[in-house]
Design a protein around this motif. Structure first.
Motif, PDB file in Angstrom:
ATOM      1  N   ILE A  64      -3.236  72.844  27.735  1.00  0.00           N
ATOM      2  CA  ILE A  64      -2.038  72.744  28.621  1.00  0.00           C
ATOM      3  C   ILE A  64      -1.301  74.185  29.041  1.00  0.00           C
ATOM      4  N   ALA A  65      -1.047  74.455  30.102  1.00  0.00           N
ATOM      5  CA  ALA A  65      -0.735  75.849  30.506  1.00  0.00           C
ATOM      6  C   ALA A  65       0.862  76.062  30.328  1.00  0.00           C
ATOM      7  N   SER A  66       1.312  77.217  29.819  1.00  0.00           N
ATOM      8  CA  SER A  66       2.639  77.511  29.919  1.00  0.00           C
ATOM      9  C   SER A  66       2.784  79.177  29.951  1.00  0.00           C
ATOM     10  N   VAL A  67       4.094  79.546  30.206  1.00  0.00           N
ATOM     11  CA  VAL A  67       4.382  80.953  30.241  1.00  0.00           C
ATOM     12  C   VAL A  67       5.301  81.237  28.882  1.00  0.00           C
ATOM     13  N   ASP A 106       9.447  78.725  34.736  1.00  0.00           N
ATOM     14  CA  ASP A 106      10.715  78.938  34.055  1.00  0.00           C
ATOM     15  C   ASP A 106      10.974  77.789  32.679  1.00  0.00           C
ATOM     16  N   ASN A 107      10.359  76.648  32.974  1.00  0.00           N
ATOM     17  CA  ASN A 107      10.214  75.287  32.034  1.00  0.00           C
ATOM     18  C   ASN A 107       9.130  75.078  31.143  1.00  0.00           C
ATOM     19  N   SER A 108       7.870  75.438  31.858  1.00  0.00           N
ATOM     20  CA  SER A 108       6.854  75.182  31.036  1.00  0.00           C
ATOM     21  C   SER A 108       6.726  75.449  29.453  1.00  0.00           C
ATOM     22  N   ALA A 109       7.403  76.648  29.190  1.00  0.00           N
ATOM     23  CA  ALA A 109       7.201  76.915  27.711  1.00  0.00           C
ATOM     24  C   ALA A 109       7.924  75.711  26.869  1.00  0.00           C
ATOM     25  N   GLU A 110       9.378  75.243  27.455  1.00  0.00           N
ATOM     26  CA  GLU A 110       9.896  74.532  26.730  1.00  0.00           C
ATOM     27  C   GLU A 110       9.435  72.954  26.669  1.00  0.00           C
ATOM     28  N   SER A 111       8.572  72.546  27.636  1.00  0.00           N
ATOM     29  CA  SER A 111       7.772  71.379  27.648  1.00  0.00           C
ATOM     30  C   SER A 111       6.584  71.730  26.224  1.00  0.00           C
ATOM     31  N   VAL A 112       5.920  72.742  26.380  1.00  0.00           N
ATOM     32  CA  VAL A 112       4.942  72.954  25.408  1.00  0.00           C
ATOM     33  C   VAL A 112       5.415  72.953  23.956  1.00  0.00           C
ATOM     34  N   GLN A 141      -7.772  86.170  40.286  1.00  0.00           N
ATOM     35  CA  GLN A 141      -7.116  86.702  39.122  1.00  0.00           C
ATOM     36  C   GLN A 141      -6.771  85.554  38.155  1.00  0.00           C
ATOM     37  N   GLY A 142      -7.315  85.915  36.814  1.00  0.00           N
ATOM     38  CA  GLY A 142      -7.045  85.040  35.694  1.00  0.00           C
ATOM     39  C   GLY A 142      -5.645  85.297  34.904  1.00  0.00           C
ATOM     40  N   PHE A 143      -5.247  84.185  34.389  1.00  0.00           N
ATOM     41  CA  PHE A 143      -3.882  84.352  33.560  1.00  0.00           C
ATOM     42  C   PHE A 143      -4.392  83.507  32.335  1.00  0.00           C
ATOM     43  N   PRO A 144      -3.903  84.013  31.049  1.00  0.00           N
ATOM     44  CA  PRO A 144      -4.151  83.610  29.683  1.00  0.00           C
ATOM     45  C   PRO A 144      -2.943  82.470  29.458  1.00  0.00           C
ATOM     46  N   THR A 145      -3.049  81.169  30.249  1.00  0.00           N
ATOM     47  CA  THR A 145      -1.912  80.284  30.317  1.00  0.00           C
ATOM     48  C   THR A 145      -2.234  79.100  29.172  1.00  0.00           C
ATOM     49  N   GLU A 146      -3.319  78.977  28.786  1.00  0.00           N
ATOM     50  CA  GLU A 146      -3.803  77.921  27.940  1.00  0.00           C
ATOM     51  C   GLU A 146      -3.450  77.693  26.777  1.00  0.00           C
ATOM     52  N   ASN A 147      -2.757  76.552  26.280  1.00  0.00           N
ATOM     53  CA  ASN A 147      -2.484  76.077  25.061  1.00  0.00           C
ATOM     54  C   ASN A 147      -3.300  74.959  24.443  1.00  0.00           C
TER      55      ASN A 147
END
Length: 511
Positions: A64-67, A106-112, A141-147
């Motif tokens: 699951i991705a997040s920032v 802006d809300n992905s971290a709260e969800s995770v 471009q790659g981003f380290p978003t995965e949890n």
């Protein structure tokens, strides 16, 4: 009269409800978006009914991705929000609502974090940040978003049953084998829905005073809707890995005046093994168990069209090779590799669910070899002592395949792919017998073109105005994806579903 007929064949205008049940919020679909929506609405004090047409909830996704999640903070993973938003918008050629992209960021971290705190930790699990997003191709471009949900930091853990337990403990009324028949609307407000108890064949009304949330998962299982909205997908794909997703939520919303995306979006895996000689128009296999799923299909080994000719850079995002093949004769393509293939896997440095060491599945070379050999036994992967024999088994022109392999091997020696620009570290030779080959096509994971929504997840009408008390989350909500899925942002699809489902639940409950 309904513009779209009910996907299950009911004549909805003739349906009569036998009883009335009242709630605050009705959530339709118990998947990643729906489960989060129901929990969020309940947390805000709403009485919630969650209906699901199947006997169980849908699969809760693992990567699951997040920032900026707590797991990412623990790992020191830092992502530039603005850079990510612009990368996603650019990937879609800005055929998306950039405000929705920012809302997700802006809300992905709260969800995770909520999922970790409320579902994982009480059961001895946690999220692990997957920090590796190294890419040498500047085009992607790659981003380290995965949890990743885990107990031991080495394998995935499934949390669906824990989530069901949470819902029950918090008095969320989950009704399985209950399908949506139609939405009910009075003037400008959706008031509830007619549903069907599939066990008793009873139709009844659920009145929802605060809102209805559509979270049924897109329409990839509905060939009629695919033909209408995304006909090419029926040629790109030979498998559908989401057989629940029949479009019921989207069509029900359209019948009360909703607006949907005008162009298709989808997520396709390039791992669909088919028997040699298959024609795409003859196969659209629906499976929830990933039948005939070749893990190394996503790896950038030599791929050729049905004329034996190389046609694209195999190192592109996994959906792109299927897109490229759709411009070739027959829509399918072949992949060939040699007996040393297991030695090349780790150095190819794949991302997300294609990566070497994928927890619980492809953890080492032996796992990849075992998976591949299982399809040799089934006859879907062929082995040959010579290239000529391989071409014959794959029904490919011998001279064309030999030339493709010769060119490939020259690129390996020169460390330079002059044909399509594949990165040098992903070039692998085809020179040691036995040689392997297979025929591949796409397997659609889901459709993403959904109902147009605003940043509150309110469904919009043809005038781009909110339809009161109607919300959408997950793959039923549009404006976020366009065309192909960006696999360089690992976990984006599941996070989009869970984050927007949570927002839909919170906003509906606050009405």
């Amino acid at each position: 009269m309904n513009k779209y007929p009910n996907v299950d064949g009911y004549k909805v205008d003739e349906v009569t409800a036998t009883k009335l049940i009242s709630t605050d919020v009705l959530v339709v679909g118990a998947g990643n978006a729906g489960m989060m929506a129901a929990a969020a609405a309940q947390e805000k004090g709403a009485k919630v009914i969650l209906i699901e047409k199947e006997k169980t909830i849908n699969l809760m996704r693992v990567g699951i991705a997040s920032v900026g999640s707590n797991a990412q903070k623990r790992a020191g993973t830092v992502i530039n929000k603005q850079e990510l938003v612009e990368s996603l918008a650019s990937f879609a050629q800005h055929n998306v609502d950039e405000r929705l992209l920012k809302t997700w960021v802006d809300n992905s971290a709260e969800s995770v974090n909520w999922l970790e705190d409320k579902i994982l930790k009480p059961n001895g699990a946690h999220f692990k940040s997957e920090p590796d997003a190294m890419m040498t191709n500047k085009a992607y471009q790659g981003f380290p978003t995965e949890n990743d949900p885990t107990i031991d930091d080495e394998s995935f853990v499934s949390y669906g049953n824990w989530f069901v337990k949470y819902q029950k403990e918090h008095k969320i009324d989950i009704r399985y084998q209950t399908s949506l028949v139609k939405l009910l609307k009075e003037k400008d407000t959706v008031t509830g829905a007619i549903v069907k108890d599939l066990g008793s064949d009873e139709f009844y009304e659920i009145r929802a005073s605060k809102g209805v949330i559509i979270a049924t998962g897109g329409y990839s299982a509905n060939k009629d809707l695919l033909q209408k909205w995304n006909a090419l997908s029926l040629k790109k794909n030979v498998y559908n890995d989401s057989p629940r997703s029949n479009g019921a939520g989207i069509t029900a919303a359209l019948n009360v005046g909703a607006k949907r995306d005008e162009e298709p979006a989808e997520s396709i895996f390039d791992r669909g093994l088919v028997p040699i000689g298959t024609k795409t128009e003859d196969l659209y296999y629906q499976t929830d168990s990933y039948d005939n799923w070749l893990w190394i299909g996503s790896y950038p080994f030599l791929k050729v069209n049905l004329r034996g000719e190389r046609f694209a850079n195999e190192s592109i995002p996994y959906q792109f090779i299927v897109n490229a093949a759709s411009k070739e004769p027959g829509y399918l393509y072949a992949m060939v590799w040699d007996d040393n293939y297991a030695e090349y896997l780790e150095k190819m440095h794949m991302l997300g669910c294609a990566r070497y060491g994928f927890p619980g599945y492809m953890t080492d070379k032996a796992a990849f070899v075992k998976d591949t050999e299982s399809y040799v036994e089934k006859g879907l992967v062929v082995k040959a002592d010579t290239v000529e024999e391989l071409a014959e088994q794959l029904k490919l022109p011998i001279n064309a395949l030999k030339q493709a392999i010769t060119n490939n091997n020259k690129s390996v020696i020169s460390h330079n792919d002059q044909e399509f620009g594949k990165e040098a570290y992903r070039l692998t030779p085809v020179k040691k017998a036995p040689y392997y080959g297979c025929i591949l096509g796409g397997r659609i994971l889901c459709t993403f073109d959904g109902l147009r929504v605003n940043t509150k997840m309110e469904v919009l009408d043809e005038n781009h105005q909110p339809i009161r008390h109607l919300y959408a989350g997950g793959n039923d909500s549009g404006g976020f994806f366009w065309g192909s899925y960006n696999d360089r942002v690992p976990g984006l699809a599941s996070s989009h579903a869970q984050t927007f489902g949570r927002l839909a639940g919170k906003n509906a409950a606050e009405n």
